[in-house]
Design a protein around this motif. Structure first.
Motif, short mmCIF file in Angstrom:
data_model
loop_
_atom_site.label_atom_id
_atom_site.label_comp_id
_atom_site.label_asym_id
_atom_site.label_seq_id
_atom_site.Cartn_x
_atom_site.Cartn_y
_atom_site.Cartn_z
N VAL A 1 -17.82 20.51 28.59
CA VAL A 1 -17.12 20.24 29.54
C VAL A 1 -17.41 19.10 30.38
O VAL A 1 -16.14 18.33 30.97
N ARG A 2 -18.33 18.53 30.88
CA ARG A 2 -18.87 17.43 31.49
C ARG A 2 -18.67 15.85 30.84
O ARG A 2 -18.19 14.99 31.48
N HIS A 3 -18.88 15.99 29.36
CA HIS A 3 -18.85 14.80 28.66
C HIS A 3 -17.82 14.67 27.44
O HIS A 3 -17.19 13.58 27.52
N LEU A 4 -17.67 15.77 26.75
CA LEU A 4 -16.74 15.45 25.42
C LEU A 4 -15.43 15.64 25.99
O LEU A 4 -14.50 14.92 25.57
N LEU A 5 -15.10 16.78 26.83
CA LEU A 5 -13.60 16.85 26.95
C LEU A 5 -12.83 15.78 27.96
O LEU A 5 -11.88 15.28 27.66
N PRO A 6 -13.80 15.05 28.78
CA PRO A 6 -13.31 14.03 29.48
C PRO A 6 -12.82 12.87 28.38
O PRO A 6 -11.90 11.95 28.85
N GLY A 7 -13.76 12.71 27.58
CA GLY A 7 -13.66 11.38 26.55
C GLY A 7 -12.59 11.74 25.74
O GLY A 7 -12.00 10.74 25.27
N VAL A 8 -11.72 12.86 25.56
CA VAL A 8 -10.89 13.11 24.46
C VAL A 8 -9.53 13.37 25.31
O VAL A 8 -8.33 13.52 24.79
N LEU A 9 -9.50 13.46 26.68
CA LEU A 9 -8.42 13.74 27.33
C LEU A 9 -7.07 12.53 26.95
O LEU A 9 -6.01 12.88 27.43
N PRO A 10 -7.37 11.27 27.10
CA PRO A 10 -6.56 10.27 26.70
C PRO A 10 -5.89 10.59 25.42
O PRO A 10 -4.66 10.45 25.48
N GLN A 11 -6.61 10.79 24.56
CA GLN A 11 -5.86 11.14 23.20
C GLN A 11 -5.06 12.40 23.18
O GLN A 11 -3.98 12.27 22.58
N ALA A 12 -5.52 13.38 23.83
CA ALA A 12 -4.77 14.68 24.02
C ALA A 12 -3.54 14.48 24.78
O ALA A 12 -2.37 14.88 24.51
N GLY A 13 -3.79 13.58 25.80
CA GLY A 13 -2.39 13.13 26.59
C GLY A 13 -1.40 12.46 25.79
O GLY A 13 -0.15 12.76 25.82
N LEU A 14 -1.96 11.47 24.96
CA LEU A 14 -1.09 10.63 24.22
C LEU A 14 -0.40 11.59 23.03
O LEU A 14 0.83 11.41 22.89
N ALA A 15 -1.21 12.58 22.47
CA ALA A 15 -0.45 13.44 21.72
C ALA A 15 0.63 14.23 22.38
O ALA A 15 1.58 14.72 21.62
N ALA A 16 0.09 14.81 23.64
CA ALA A 16 1.31 15.47 24.28
C ALA A 16 2.57 14.99 24.50
O ALA A 16 3.77 15.40 24.43
N VAL A 17 2.52 13.49 24.73
CA VAL A 17 3.73 12.92 25.15
C VAL A 17 4.44 12.63 23.90
O VAL A 17 5.61 12.62 23.69
N LEU A 18 3.80 12.40 22.71
CA LEU A 18 4.51 12.18 21.43
C LEU A 18 5.11 13.54 20.73
O LEU A 18 6.06 13.46 20.09
N MET A 19 4.41 14.78 21.30
CA MET A 19 4.96 16.03 20.86
C MET A 19 6.05 16.47 21.54
O MET A 19 6.98 17.37 20.91
N VAL A 20 6.47 15.93 22.96
CA VAL A 20 7.53 16.36 23.66
C VAL A 20 8.97 16.26 22.94
O VAL A 20 9.65 16.99 22.68
N PRO A 21 9.20 14.88 22.38
CA PRO A 21 10.42 14.65 21.55
C PRO A 21 10.47 15.50 20.18
O PRO A 21 11.54 15.94 19.88
#
Length: 285
Positions: free
Chosen positions: A188-208
């Motif tokens: 929760v404190r270390h791993l998830l914050p590190g992957v949020l940028p990649q997850a956000g990018l995946a979300a943006v690409l997934m919208v279209p």
């Protein structure tokens, strides 16, 4: 010096692409927020005396087979398709992030079982699996969202798992574990914050991608109800007009689907370069 000179045109081109994409996305956001509430009744107004009128000053996109204004219909349909795409993409990202983080953080048999399930689902075409899911419900917005979300989390799970495995080997993770941090706290404190940028990018690409998926289901008659304006329904209802030589009922909904897709892809590319400086430096050479 030569590398810098060669990099300048590339940077200028990327800057123009990002600015253009941002302008298009802003225009789309304003259109779907402002126009549909004002035109919700007008876009359903039937005028049989002016059906299938070509583009004109009165109707810039022309009219459909029952005389409804295609510009208002396209904007309203874009709002519906974009809503479906956003909610489905965010839901799929949350599911994929949770599963990918679980597999990468715990490893062992958990990782093996999760990845075998991911591999099995990856072998099934998304559209075929989506048709199977949505066929269990009546046509509507939420069945389409559930269908898209349950078929599009797989790529996000793979990305997040890869990032978590990379982060697990970092010294600060070893320091946290040595300091007595539990596995849940490390995730929760270390791993998830590190992957949020990649997850956000995946979300943006997934919208279209989700918008195209909804349009495909609606085009097949399995998505949104036929009376509800969406880009897939607009293209589906225009098939007969296209065969008769009336091109505008098909062209403009298609453009409303393609242009936002390209704009979101442009912004996602800029985001990817920002969170991956190594790739950006390679592109500048």
């Amino acid at each position: 010096m030569a590398e810098t000179a060669l990099a300048r045109p590339g940077r200028a081109t990327r800057r123009v692409r990002v600015v253009t994409s941002a302008v298009i996305v802003t225009a789309v956001a304003l259109a779907v927020l402002v126009v549909p509430p004002l035109a919700q009744l007008d876009q359903q107004a039937v005028d049989l005396a002016n059906k299938l009128d070509p583009p004109s000053l009165a109707h810039p996109f022309g009219t459909d087979d029952v005389g409804r204004d295609l510009l208002l219909r396209c904007v309203y349909g874009l709002r519906v398709s974009l809503l479906v795409g956003l909610v489905a993409a965010l839901t799929a990202t949350v599911i994929g992030t949770a599963i990918g983080a679980l597999a990468g953080a715990f490893g062992g048999w958990t990782d093996r079982i999760v990845m075998r399930v991911v591999d099995a689902l990856s072998s099934i075409p998304h559209l075929l699996l989506g048709i199977f899911i949505v066929a269990m419900f009546r046509p509507g917005v939420w069945p389409v969202i559930v269908s898209v979300a349950l078929t599009h989390w797989i790529s996000t799970a793979r990305i997040v798992r890869s990032e978590v495995l990379s982060l697990r080997s970092r010294p600060f993770i070893d320091a946290a574990v040595s300091g007595g941090a539990s596995r849940t706290r490390v995730v929760v404190r270390h791993l998830l914050p590190g992957v949020l940028p990649q997850a956000g990018l995946a979300a943006v690409l997934m919208v279209p991608h989700a918008m195209w998926h909804e349009s495909a289901l609606s085009f097949l008659g399995l998505g949104l109800p036929a009376h509800q304006a969406s880009l897939g329904n607009l293209v589906q209802s225009a098939r007969g007009s296209l065969l008769a030589g009336d091109w505008w009922p098909t062209l403009f909904p298609g453009l409303f689907l393609i242009i936002p897709t390209l704009a979101l892809a442009g912004l996602a590319g800029a985001w990817r370069d920002r969170i991956n400086p190594r790739r950006k430096s390679e592109l500048m050479l």
